[in-house]
Design a protein around this motif. Sequence first.
Motif, mmCIF file in Angstrom:
data_model
loop_
_atom_site.group_PDB
_atom_site.id
_atom_site.type_symbol
_atom_site.label_atom_id
_atom_site.label_comp_id
_atom_site.label_asym_id
_atom_site.label_seq_id
_atom_site.Cartn_x
_atom_site.Cartn_y
_atom_site.Cartn_z
ATOM 1 N N GLY A 279 0.981 -1.056 -0.122
ATOM 2 C CA GLY A 279 0.023 -0.178 0.165
ATOM 3 C C GLY A 279 0.820 1.187 -0.005
ATOM 4 N N THR A 280 1.819 1.407 0.710
ATOM 5 C CA THR A 280 2.691 2.392 0.924
ATOM 6 C C THR A 280 3.536 2.835 -0.394
ATOM 7 O OG1 THR A 280 3.011 2.054 3.387
ATOM 8 C CG2 THR A 280 4.537 3.599 2.312
ATOM 9 N N PHE A 281 4.024 1.766 -1.088
ATOM 10 C CA PHE A 281 4.905 2.146 -2.021
ATOM 11 C C PHE A 281 4.476 1.728 -3.199
ATOM 12 C CE2 PHE A 281 7.700 0.967 1.392
ATOM 13 C CZ PHE A 281 8.664 2.077 1.528
ATOM 14 N N ILE A 282 3.479 0.813 -3.695
ATOM 15 C CA ILE A 282 2.910 0.610 -4.870
ATOM 16 C C ILE A 282 1.508 1.488 -4.941
ATOM 17 C CG2 ILE A 282 1.997 -1.140 -6.439
ATOM 18 C CD1 ILE A 282 5.026 -1.425 -5.741
ATOM 19 N N ILE A 283 0.687 0.925 -4.008
ATOM 20 C CA ILE A 283 -0.747 1.624 -4.340
ATOM 21 C C ILE A 283 -0.553 3.255 -4.406
ATOM 22 C CG2 ILE A 283 -3.193 1.851 -3.451
ATOM 23 C CD1 ILE A 283 -2.897 -1.028 -2.296
ATOM 24 N N SER A 284 0.087 3.711 -3.103
ATOM 25 C CA SER A 284 -0.082 5.269 -2.861
ATOM 26 C C SER A 284 1.313 5.695 -3.819
ATOM 27 C CB SER A 284 0.201 5.440 -1.389
ATOM 28 O OG SER A 284 -0.942 5.269 -0.804
ATOM 29 N N GLY A 285 2.300 4.895 -3.948
ATOM 30 C CA GLY A 285 3.366 5.629 -4.658
ATOM 31 C C GLY A 285 3.336 5.643 -5.684
ATOM 32 N N VAL A 286 2.456 5.197 -6.682
ATOM 33 C CA VAL A 286 2.203 5.090 -8.164
ATOM 34 C C VAL A 286 1.379 6.689 -8.445
ATOM 35 C CG1 VAL A 286 -0.445 4.344 -8.243
ATOM 36 C CG2 VAL A 286 1.218 3.752 -10.088
ATOM 37 N N ASP A 287 0.968 7.182 -7.482
ATOM 38 C CA ASP A 287 0.167 8.561 -7.332
ATOM 39 C C ASP A 287 1.072 9.684 -8.037
ATOM 40 O OD1 ASP A 287 -2.145 10.304 -7.275
ATOM 41 O OD2 ASP A 287 -0.770 11.215 -5.774
ATOM 42 N N ASN A 288 2.386 9.322 -7.220
ATOM 43 C CA ASN A 288 3.496 10.536 -7.612
ATOM 44 C C ASN A 288 4.266 10.354 -8.703
ATOM 45 O OD1 ASN A 288 2.714 11.328 -4.878
ATOM 46 N ND2 ASN A 288 4.151 9.980 -3.857
ATOM 47 N N VAL A 289 3.898 9.197 -9.342
ATOM 48 C CA VAL A 289 4.755 8.983 -10.806
ATOM 49 C C VAL A 289 3.843 9.053 -11.890
ATOM 50 C CG1 VAL A 289 6.361 7.341 -12.008
ATOM 51 C CG2 VAL A 289 6.467 7.784 -9.556
ATOM 52 N N LEU A 290 2.530 8.270 -11.820
ATOM 53 C CA LEU A 290 1.885 8.226 -13.114
ATOM 54 C C LEU A 290 0.814 9.576 -13.221
ATOM 55 C CD1 LEU A 290 0.852 6.121 -15.164
ATOM 56 C CD2 LEU A 290 -0.924 5.484 -13.645
ATOM 57 N N LYS A 291 0.395 10.121 -12.064
ATOM 58 C CA LYS A 291 -0.398 11.322 -12.529
ATOM 59 C C LYS A 291 0.345 12.301 -13.286
ATOM 60 C CE LYS A 291 -3.258 12.191 -9.390
ATOM 61 N NZ LYS A 291 -4.013 12.681 -8.171
ATOM 62 N N PRO A 292 1.607 12.832 -12.648
ATOM 63 C CA PRO A 292 2.370 13.673 -13.571
ATOM 64 C C PRO A 292 2.352 13.509 -14.878
ATOM 65 C CG PRO A 292 3.198 13.864 -11.260
ATOM 66 C CD PRO A 292 2.178 12.175 -11.504
ATOM 67 N N TYR A 293 2.873 12.429 -15.136
ATOM 68 C CA TYR A 293 3.382 11.844 -16.590
ATOM 69 C C TYR A 293 1.987 11.736 -17.353
ATOM 70 C CZ TYR A 293 3.950 8.560 -20.430
ATOM 71 O OH TYR A 293 3.999 8.046 -21.546
ATOM 72 N N LEU A 294 0.753 11.364 -16.884
ATOM 73 C CA LEU A 294 -0.307 11.516 -17.987
ATOM 74 C C LEU A 294 -0.893 12.780 -17.906
ATOM 75 C CD1 LEU A 294 -2.447 8.484 -16.153
ATOM 76 C CD2 LEU A 294 -1.292 8.525 -18.334
ATOM 77 N N ILE A 295 -0.608 13.752 -17.052
ATOM 78 C CA ILE A 295 -1.238 15.218 -17.040
ATOM 79 C C ILE A 295 -0.208 15.900 -18.186
ATOM 80 C CG2 ILE A 295 -1.289 17.360 -16.041
ATOM 81 C CD1 ILE A 295 -2.144 15.978 -13.562
ATOM 82 N N SER A 296 1.192 15.519 -18.205
ATOM 83 C CA SER A 296 2.014 16.221 -19.147
ATOM 84 C C SER A 296 1.954 15.663 -20.621
ATOM 85 C CB SER A 296 3.641 16.109 -18.729
ATOM 86 O OG SER A 296 3.910 14.937 -18.465
ATOM 87 N N ARG A 297 1.404 14.487 -20.792
ATOM 88 C CA ARG A 297 1.643 13.713 -21.845
ATOM 89 C C ARG A 297 0.603 14.406 -23.069
ATOM 90 N NH1 ARG A 297 -0.717 8.740 -24.437
ATOM 91 N NH2 ARG A 297 -2.370 8.948 -22.546
ATOM 92 N N GLY A 298 1.302 14.477 -24.219
ATOM 93 C CA GLY A 298 0.559 15.187 -25.239
ATOM 94 C C GLY A 298 0.324 16.607 -25.300
ATOM 95 N N GLY A 299 1.006 17.132 -24.179
ATOM 96 C CA GLY A 299 1.034 18.587 -24.283
ATOM 97 C C GLY A 299 2.477 19.162 -24.685
ATOM 98 N N ASN A 300 2.604 20.400 -24.831
ATOM 99 C CA ASN A 300 3.820 20.936 -24.852
ATOM 100 C C ASN A 300 4.515 21.739 -23.680
ATOM 101 O OD1 ASN A 300 1.893 23.060 -24.798
ATOM 102 N ND2 ASN A 300 2.722 24.132 -26.674
ATOM 103 N N LEU A 301 3.931 21.481 -22.525
ATOM 104 C CA LEU A 301 4.327 21.683 -21.108
ATOM 105 C C LEU A 301 5.560 21.184 -20.629
ATOM 106 C CD1 LEU A 301 1.164 22.850 -19.253
ATOM 107 C CD2 LEU A 301 2.827 24.600 -20.386
ATOM 108 N N PRO A 302 6.652 21.696 -20.127
ATOM 109 C CA PRO A 302 7.578 21.021 -19.563
ATOM 110 C C PRO A 302 7.216 20.077 -18.259
ATOM 111 C CG PRO A 302 8.437 23.245 -19.760
ATOM 112 C CD PRO A 302 6.778 23.169 -20.243
ATOM 113 N N LEU A 303 7.600 19.100 -17.901
ATOM 114 C CA LEU A 303 7.077 18.349 -16.726
ATOM 115 C C LEU A 303 7.237 19.035 -15.557
ATOM 116 C CD1 LEU A 303 6.223 15.746 -15.795
ATOM 117 C CD2 LEU A 303 8.378 14.856 -15.741
ATOM 118 N N VAL A 304 8.185 19.927 -15.286
ATOM 119 C CA VAL A 304 8.492 20.565 -14.026
ATOM 120 C C VAL A 304 7.276 21.571 -13.779
ATOM 121 C CG1 VAL A 304 9.827 22.218 -15.048
ATOM 122 C CG2 VAL A 304 9.742 21.907 -12.784
#
Length: 350
Positions: A279-304
Motif C-alpha cells: 500500500g505504501t510503495f505501490i498503491i499510494s506511490g504510483v500516484d506521485n509518478v503516473l499522475k504527472p506523466y499522464l497530465i504532461s503527456r500530449g502537451g507542450n508543457l515542460p514536466l516541471v
Amino acid sequence: MLNNDRLLVQILLLVLFGASLWVMAPFWSALFWGAVLAFASWPLMRLLTRWLNGRESLAALVLTLGWMLLVAAPLVWLGLNLADHVRDATSFIKDVQVDGLPEAPAWLGAVPLVGERLVRVWNSIDQQGAAVIVAVKPYLGQVGNWLLARSAQIGSGMLELTLSIVFVFFFYRDGPRLAAFVHSLLERLIGDRAGYYIELVAGTVQRVVNGVIGTAAAQAILALIGFLIAGVPGALVLGIVTFLLSLIPMGPPLVWIPATAWLAWKGEYGMAVFLGIWGTFIISGVDNVLKPYLISRGGNLPLVIVLLGVFGGLIAFGFIGLFIGPTLLAVAYSLLTDWSKSQGRVEDRR
C-alpha cells in the motif's frame, strides 16, 4: 458627453458583474466541479444526443441521472458510513473520559514478542485511569472536536457533490451556447488568440482529468491485486472503493490501512506486513509518478511546470487546485512564450 455616458455604462457593468460574482460565490466550487465533469464527459453527451435524434435536454437528463447512480450514490453511502464511524469514535472518546479504558483486546496479547508487555501497559494505564484521564482530558476534547469537524466536512462535501451533479445537467444542455459566449467575450478582450487559449485551457483540463481518472484506475487495480494476494475478503468491492477514494488526495490509505489492521487483528502478520508495504510503495506511490506523466503527456508543457502546477495547486487551493494549478501555469507559460517571441520579432526589425 458621450464619453461620460460610456464611462457610466462601464462602471455600472463592472458593479453588476461584481454583484453577480458575489451572489454566485457560495456555489463556485460546485459550479467548477460540474463544469469539469461535463467537459470531461462531453463525447458521451454528443454520442447520446445523436442516439436520441438531437434531443439535447433528454440526453442531458439521462447522463445526469447516470452520474447520480455511478458517482453520487456510492459516495453518499461512503460518506454516511464514514460519518457513522466518526460518531462512534467520538462516543468512544467520551466513554474513555468517563469510564476509563475497557479491557485489553485479545489480539493485543497475541502480538509477537511485545504482546504481554503491551497488555501490562494497557492494564497499568487503566489502573491509573483517573490521573491519566485528567492529564489527557484536554487533548481528548480536541480530538473529539476534530472528529466532529471532519464529520461536518463530510456532510458539506456531500451537499457540494449533489449541487455539482445538478449543475452538470445545465452544462450539458447549454454547453455549446456557453462556449460560444466565452469565445466571443475572449475575442473582445485578447483578439485572435482567443481560440488558442480556449484550446490550451481545454486541453490542460482534459489531460488533468485523464491523469486523475487514469491514476485512480491504476491504484484500484493495484489495490485489488494486493487484496487478492493478502486474502482480504470483498477485494473487488474494496478495489472499487479505492478507485472512488483515489479521486481525492490521500484517499487510498483509507482503504488499505484498515485492511492491513484487519489482517493483523486476525493474526495474519506476514500478509499484514506485505499489504502495508504494498500500500505504501505501490498503491499510494504510483500516484506521485503516473499522475504527472499522464497530465504532461500530449502537451507542450515542460514536466516541471506540470509538477509545480499539480502540487502547488493542491497546496494553494485544495483538491480543486489539481485542475486550477496546471491550467494557470499553462496559460502563464504560453503568455510568457508569446510575449518573448513578439519581443524577439520587434528586436529583429530594429
